[in-house]
Design a protein around this motif. Structure first.
Motif, mmCIF file in Angstrom:
data_model
loop_
_atom_site.group_PDB
_atom_site.id
_atom_site.type_symbol
_atom_site.label_atom_id
_atom_site.label_comp_id
_atom_site.label_asym_id
_atom_site.label_seq_id
_atom_site.Cartn_x
_atom_site.Cartn_y
_atom_site.Cartn_z
ATOM 1 N N ALA A 22 13.024 -12.322 167.577
ATOM 2 C CA ALA A 22 13.034 -11.895 168.709
ATOM 3 C C ALA A 22 13.451 -10.698 168.642
ATOM 4 N N GLU A 23 14.906 -10.255 168.183
ATOM 5 C CA GLU A 23 15.168 -8.434 168.137
ATOM 6 C C GLU A 23 13.400 -7.615 167.128
ATOM 7 N N LYS A 24 12.663 -8.404 166.383
ATOM 8 C CA LYS A 24 11.654 -7.801 166.297
ATOM 9 C C LYS A 24 10.420 -7.595 167.072
ATOM 10 N N ARG A 25 10.359 -8.542 168.176
ATOM 11 C CA ARG A 25 9.864 -8.178 169.547
ATOM 12 C C ARG A 25 10.054 -7.631 170.407
ATOM 13 N N ARG A 26 11.002 -7.688 170.788
ATOM 14 C CA ARG A 26 11.643 -7.271 171.531
ATOM 15 C C ARG A 26 12.145 -5.521 171.344
ATOM 16 N N PHE A 27 12.097 -5.139 170.310
ATOM 17 C CA PHE A 27 12.998 -3.480 169.915
ATOM 18 C C PHE A 27 11.346 -3.068 168.685
ATOM 19 N N GLY A 28 10.489 -3.964 168.230
ATOM 20 C CA GLY A 28 9.824 -3.322 167.582
ATOM 21 C C GLY A 28 10.110 -3.612 166.250
ATOM 22 N N CYS A 29 11.024 -3.077 165.826
ATOM 23 C CA CYS A 29 11.606 -3.495 163.786
ATOM 24 C C CYS A 29 13.050 -3.817 164.267
ATOM 25 N N TYR A 30 13.874 -3.855 163.374
ATOM 26 C CA TYR A 30 14.733 -5.227 162.878
ATOM 27 C C TYR A 30 15.778 -4.538 163.581
ATOM 28 N N ASP A 31 16.922 -4.246 164.684
ATOM 29 C CA ASP A 31 18.376 -4.538 164.399
ATOM 30 C C ASP A 31 18.798 -5.203 164.566
ATOM 31 N N ASP A 32 19.207 -5.715 163.469
ATOM 32 C CA ASP A 32 20.986 -6.215 162.784
ATOM 33 C C ASP A 32 21.193 -5.573 162.405
ATOM 34 N N SER A 33 22.256 -5.442 163.801
ATOM 35 C CA SER A 33 23.454 -4.281 162.794
ATOM 36 C C SER A 33 24.212 -5.816 163.169
ATOM 37 N N ARG A 34 24.138 -7.484 162.791
ATOM 38 C CA ARG A 34 25.359 -8.463 162.767
ATOM 39 C C ARG A 34 25.192 -8.772 161.686
ATOM 40 N N GLY A 35 24.438 -8.401 160.761
ATOM 41 C CA GLY A 35 24.021 -8.386 158.919
ATOM 42 C C GLY A 35 24.228 -9.667 158.785
ATOM 43 N N LEU A 36 22.957 -10.613 159.964
ATOM 44 C CA LEU A 36 22.515 -12.114 159.266
ATOM 45 C C LEU A 36 21.584 -11.983 158.967
ATOM 46 N N TYR A 56 11.966 -15.821 150.763
ATOM 47 C CA TYR A 56 12.971 -15.113 151.678
ATOM 48 C C TYR A 56 13.219 -13.105 151.857
ATOM 49 N N THR A 57 13.397 -13.511 150.134
ATOM 50 C CA THR A 57 13.864 -12.443 148.930
ATOM 51 C C THR A 57 12.346 -11.489 149.019
ATOM 52 N N ARG A 58 11.524 -12.163 149.043
ATOM 53 C CA ARG A 58 10.382 -11.394 148.849
ATOM 54 C C ARG A 58 10.225 -10.547 150.342
ATOM 55 N N TRP A 59 10.593 -11.246 151.655
ATOM 56 C CA TRP A 59 10.572 -11.230 153.319
ATOM 57 C C TRP A 59 11.708 -10.087 153.003
ATOM 58 N N PHE A 60 12.832 -10.106 152.727
ATOM 59 C CA PHE A 60 12.625 -9.455 153.177
ATOM 60 C C PHE A 60 13.079 -7.590 152.280
ATOM 61 N N GLU A 61 12.454 -8.064 151.069
ATOM 62 C CA GLU A 61 12.650 -7.026 150.114
ATOM 63 C C GLU A 61 11.603 -5.742 151.449
ATOM 64 N N LYS A 62 10.447 -7.040 152.107
ATOM 65 C CA LYS A 62 9.144 -6.397 152.563
ATOM 66 C C LYS A 62 9.574 -5.472 154.129
ATOM 67 N N ASN A 63 10.489 -6.765 154.547
ATOM 68 C CA ASN A 63 11.159 -5.886 155.547
ATOM 69 C C ASN A 63 12.047 -4.763 155.861
ATOM 70 N N PHE A 64 13.193 -4.406 154.512
ATOM 71 C CA PHE A 64 13.595 -3.529 153.825
ATOM 72 C C PHE A 64 14.427 -3.163 153.282
ATOM 73 N N PRO A 65 13.078 -2.985 152.937
ATOM 74 C CA PRO A 65 12.720 -1.951 151.566
ATOM 75 C C PRO A 65 13.685 -1.290 150.804
ATOM 76 N N ASP A 66 14.650 -0.463 151.834
ATOM 77 C CA ASP A 66 15.215 0.458 151.824
ATOM 78 C C ASP A 66 16.869 0.167 151.278
ATOM 79 N N ASP A 67 17.100 -1.171 151.431
ATOM 80 C CA ASP A 67 18.592 -1.950 152.588
ATOM 81 C C ASP A 67 19.151 -2.302 151.017
ATOM 82 N N CYS A 68 19.793 -2.612 150.051
ATOM 83 C CA CYS A 68 20.779 -2.224 148.709
ATOM 84 C C CYS A 68 21.408 -3.014 149.364
ATOM 85 N N GLY A 69 22.034 -3.856 149.865
ATOM 86 C CA GLY A 69 22.558 -5.318 150.803
ATOM 87 C C GLY A 69 23.724 -4.837 149.689
#
Length: 197
Positions: A22-36, A56-69
């Motif tokens: 829903a965030e992706k549809r609404r904002f055109g990107c992920y605005d996951d400030s809650r860290g879901l 899931y981790t493959r999806w994460f890597e694709k969508n958040f490539p610069d996120d160190c976790g």
């Protein structure tokens, strides 16, 4: 785990996916400030659904490539990689986990930790979340992972590279020269990203 418990966990995963979509549809990107995005790995591990966790981790890597976790998230990612037979990737992720928090493996194996001082960018010698870390080498379902991890931590390469990483962090505590600090931070990042056994 009862069927009701399994169903509740599956619903949590589905809700996270729906919220992020829903965030992706609404904002055109992920605005996951809650860290879901960091929560699903623990649920896949609770279910023993490591294949789902890997997807899931493959999806994460694709969508958040610069996120160190976060350290716990990286640890869970390491478990998932190991449990799906991706041991080389698990070795690299284990070292990234170590670099994100050098006390996490000690906590996992129930060792007493003596901090060497505050790390760069930290306010406390040992981060508070370590006390609430939910994984332990005593967990039966992680016995194979624990055996693999202890063997990895005792390899000469892991010992050498982890000592190098800690030495850099210790130097950063007192180093004030900007060029030297830049070099040390760059070297630490390079160590973390290029780890290979």
């Amino acid at each position: 785990m009862t069927p009701k418990q399994i169903e509740r966990i599956q619903k949590k995963i589905a809700r996270i996916r729906q919220t992020l979509a829903a965030e992706k549809r609404r904002f055109g990107c992920y605005d996951d400030s809650r860290g879901l995005r960091y929560l699903s790995t623990q649920y896949f591990i609770q279910l023993g659904d490591y294949a789902g966790g890997l997807r899931y981790t493959r999806w994460f890597e694709k969508n958040f490539p610069d996120d160190c976790g976060f350290p716990a998230f990286l640890f869970e990612w390491t478990i998932i990689l190991f449990k799906t037979g991706k041991t080389k990737a698990a070795e690299k992720k284990a070292f990234q986990t170590f670099c994100s928090n050098i006390w996490l493996f000690d906590k996992y194996f129930g060792k007493i930790t003596i901090p060497f001082g505050k790390l760069e960018g930290s306010n406390k010698a040992i981060p508070a979340f370590i006390e609430d870390f939910p994984y332990s080498s005593e967990q039966v379902e992680l016995a194979d992972f624990s055996n693999w991890l202890i063997a990895l931590l005792n390899t000469p390469d892991f010992i050498l590279l982890s000592k190098k990483y800690i030495d850099i962090q210790i130097r950063l505590i007192t180093e004030r020269d900007l060029d030297t600090r830049y070099y040390l931070v760059h070297t630490a990042t390079e160590l973390e990203q290029t780890f290979k056994l």
